[in-house]
Design a protein around this motif. Structure first.
Motif, PDB file in Angstrom:
ATOM      1  N   ALA A  87      22.261 -24.333  41.218  1.00  0.00           N
ATOM      2  CA  ALA A  87      21.718 -24.571  42.552  1.00  0.00           C
ATOM      3  C   ALA A  87      20.319 -25.161  42.458  1.00  0.00           C
ATOM      4  O   ALA A  87      19.901 -25.954  43.292  1.00  0.00           O
ATOM      5  N   LYS A  88      19.591 -24.781  41.402  1.00  0.00           N
ATOM      6  CA  LYS A  88      18.215 -25.245  41.221  1.00  0.00           C
ATOM      7  C   LYS A  88      17.889 -25.233  39.739  1.00  0.00           C
ATOM      8  O   LYS A  88      18.247 -24.294  39.023  1.00  0.00           O
ATOM      9  N   VAL A  89      17.200 -26.277  39.275  1.00  0.00           N
ATOM     10  CA  VAL A  89      16.770 -26.366  37.876  1.00  0.00           C
ATOM     11  C   VAL A  89      15.284 -26.687  37.858  1.00  0.00           C
ATOM     12  O   VAL A  89      14.824 -27.574  38.572  1.00  0.00           O
ATOM     13  N   GLU A  90      14.546 -25.943  37.044  1.00  0.00           N
ATOM     14  CA  GLU A  90      13.119 -26.180  36.841  1.00  0.00           C
ATOM     15  C   GLU A  90      12.818 -26.019  35.358  1.00  0.00           C
ATOM     16  O   GLU A  90      13.554 -25.340  34.642  1.00  0.00           O
ATOM     17  N   VAL A  91      11.733 -26.638  34.914  1.00  0.00           N
ATOM     18  CA  VAL A  91      11.213 -26.381  33.577  1.00  0.00           C
ATOM     19  C   VAL A  91       9.720 -26.125  33.747  1.00  0.00           C
ATOM     20  O   VAL A  91       8.995 -26.961  34.289  1.00  0.00           O
ATOM     21  N   ASP A  92       9.287 -24.952  33.302  1.00  0.00           N
ATOM     22  CA  ASP A  92       7.888 -24.562  33.398  1.00  0.00           C
ATOM     23  C   ASP A  92       7.218 -24.838  32.052  1.00  0.00           C
ATOM     24  O   ASP A  92       7.618 -24.274  31.037  1.00  0.00           O
ATOM     25  N   PHE A  93       6.219 -25.727  32.040  1.00  0.00           N
ATOM     26  CA  PHE A  93       5.480 -26.052  30.827  1.00  0.00           C
ATOM     27  C   PHE A  93       4.191 -25.246  30.829  1.00  0.00           C
ATOM     28  O   PHE A  93       3.378 -25.369  31.752  1.00  0.00           O
ATOM     29  N   ALA A  94       3.995 -24.429  29.788  1.00  0.00           N
ATOM     30  CA  ALA A  94       2.807 -23.585  29.703  1.00  0.00           C
ATOM     31  C   ALA A  94       2.242 -23.634  28.291  1.00  0.00           C
ATOM     32  O   ALA A  94       2.990 -23.616  27.313  1.00  0.00           O
ATOM     33  N   GLY A  95       0.927 -23.693  28.198  1.00  0.00           N
ATOM     34  CA  GLY A  95       0.279 -23.613  26.896  1.00  0.00           C
ATOM     35  C   GLY A  95       0.431 -22.205  26.352  1.00  0.00           C
ATOM     36  O   GLY A  95       0.259 -21.238  27.089  1.00  0.00           O
ATOM     37  N   VAL A  96       0.763 -22.086  25.058  1.00  0.00           N
ATOM     38  CA  VAL A  96       0.966 -20.768  24.456  1.00  0.00           C
ATOM     39  C   VAL A  96      -0.365 -20.054  24.252  1.00  0.00           C
ATOM     40  O   VAL A  96      -0.510 -18.883  24.593  1.00  0.00           O
ATOM     41  N   TYR A 102      -0.794 -24.981  36.133  1.00  0.00           N
ATOM     42  CA  TYR A 102       0.582 -24.937  36.617  1.00  0.00           C
ATOM     43  C   TYR A 102       1.220 -26.302  36.386  1.00  0.00           C
ATOM     44  O   TYR A 102       0.696 -27.330  36.812  1.00  0.00           O
ATOM     45  N   ASN A 103       2.356 -26.329  35.693  1.00  0.00           N
ATOM     46  CA  ASN A 103       3.040 -27.587  35.399  1.00  0.00           C
ATOM     47  C   ASN A 103       4.545 -27.330  35.457  1.00  0.00           C
ATOM     48  O   ASN A 103       5.172 -27.035  34.445  1.00  0.00           O
ATOM     49  N   ARG A 104       5.095 -27.407  36.661  1.00  0.00           N
ATOM     50  CA  ARG A 104       6.527 -27.206  36.863  1.00  0.00           C
ATOM     51  C   ARG A 104       7.028 -28.314  37.787  1.00  0.00           C
ATOM     52  O   ARG A 104       7.090 -28.157  38.994  1.00  0.00           O
ATOM     53  N   PRO A 105       7.401 -29.466  37.199  1.00  0.00           N
ATOM     54  CA  PRO A 105       7.807 -30.605  38.024  1.00  0.00           C
ATOM     55  C   PRO A 105       9.117 -30.350  38.765  1.00  0.00           C
ATOM     56  O   PRO A 105       9.921 -29.515  38.359  1.00  0.00           O
ATOM     57  N   ARG A 106       9.325 -31.117  39.814  1.00  0.00           N
ATOM     58  CA  ARG A 106      10.541 -31.021  40.622  1.00  0.00           C
ATOM     59  C   ARG A 106      11.650 -31.821  39.943  1.00  0.00           C
ATOM     60  O   ARG A 106      11.490 -32.994  39.634  1.00  0.00           O
ATOM     61  N   PHE A 107      12.784 -31.183  39.704  1.00  0.00           N
ATOM     62  CA  PHE A 107      13.935 -31.841  39.074  1.00  0.00           C
ATOM     63  C   PHE A 107      14.884 -32.361  40.143  1.00  0.00           C
ATOM     64  O   PHE A 107      15.092 -31.723  41.168  1.00  0.00           O
ATOM     65  N   VAL A 108      15.458 -33.519  39.860  1.00  0.00           N
ATOM     66  CA  VAL A 108      16.401 -34.161  40.768  1.00  0.00           C
ATOM     67  C   VAL A 108      17.795 -34.055  40.167  1.00  0.00           C
ATOM     68  O   VAL A 108      17.988 -34.326  38.976  1.00  0.00           O
ATOM     69  N   ASP A 109      18.761 -33.666  40.990  1.00  0.00           N
ATOM     70  CA  ASP A 109      20.154 -33.549  40.557  1.00  0.00           C
ATOM     71  C   ASP A 109      20.771 -34.941  40.531  1.00  0.00           C
ATOM     72  O   ASP A 109      20.889 -35.602  41.552  1.00  0.00           O
ATOM     73  N   GLU A 118      10.160 -36.297  35.891  1.00  0.00           N
ATOM     74  CA  GLU A 118       9.103 -36.964  35.130  1.00  0.00           C
ATOM     75  C   GLU A 118       7.994 -35.949  34.894  1.00  0.00           C
ATOM     76  O   GLU A 118       7.553 -35.278  35.828  1.00  0.00           O
ATOM     77  N   VAL A 119       7.542 -35.849  33.651  1.00  0.00           N
ATOM     78  CA  VAL A 119       6.556 -34.845  33.251  1.00  0.00           C
ATOM     79  C   VAL A 119       5.384 -35.540  32.580  1.00  0.00           C
ATOM     80  O   VAL A 119       5.573 -36.535  31.880  1.00  0.00           O
ATOM     81  N   THR A 120       4.196 -34.996  32.787  1.00  0.00           N
ATOM     82  CA  THR A 120       3.012 -35.441  32.054  1.00  0.00           C
ATOM     83  C   THR A 120       2.331 -34.187  31.526  1.00  0.00           C
ATOM     84  O   THR A 120       1.976 -33.296  32.300  1.00  0.00           O
TER      85      THR A 120
END
Length: 156
Positions: A87-96, A102-109, A118-120
């Motif tokens: 129903a929803k997909v996200e990828v959360d990018f975090a420095g360890v 906060y870096n969690r771009p919006r994913f398109v189906d 698209e991520v930077t």
């Protein structure tokens, strides 16, 4: 004297407001997961896609569109699901080791279980940066989390 009490009361109310807003927004910043699946530690996102088989069946694959993974330059990230209707997909990018914001771009189906965004990633002043990319999938009323680790930058 009354002015001082009024200022103190306003200060206490502002602190309470910050606490309530923080509590309400915490699921966005720190999402809860029903299932956490550890990926194969030998899989290296800098070399290619990583695939995880889900315990209830199906699989999830995470792929970076540009290798090596660039810094301060946009690149495509693809999450492909098989045997699972997301129903929803996200990828959360975090420095360890360092908070990079906060870096969690919006994913398109894109259909057929493929989701893209698209991520930077920001650059770290130390050169090398350890990242955790947590794939978050909502499917069937459950939230699945798959935390991948990878490094960017050069070793000093």
């Amino acid at each position: 004297m009354n002015k001082r009490i009024l200022i103190d009361l306003i200060g206490v109310l502002l602190i309470a407001l910050v606490v309530v807003v923080g509590y309400k927004l915490s699921p966005l910043l720190l999402p809860k997961s029903d299932v956490v699946i550890q990926p194969d530690p030998a899989c290296d996102l800098q070399r290619g896609p990583c695939r995880v088989v889900l315990p209830a069946g199906g699989s999830v694959e995470l792929a970076m569109g540009t290798l090596p993974i660039p810094l301060v330059r946009p690149f495509e990230v693809r999450v492909a699901t098989e045997g699972l209707t997301a129903a929803k997909v996200e990828v959360d990018f975090a420095g360890v080791d360092m908070n990079m914001g906060y870096n969690r771009p919006r994913f398109v189906d894109r259909g057929n279980g493929v989701h893209v965004a698209e991520v930077t990633l920001p650059v770290c002043i130390t050169g090398q940066m350890e990242w955790q990319a947590t794939v978050l999938i909502e499917a069937g009323g459950r939230r699945i989390a798959i935390p991948y680790r990878f490094a960017t930058g050069s070793v000093a």
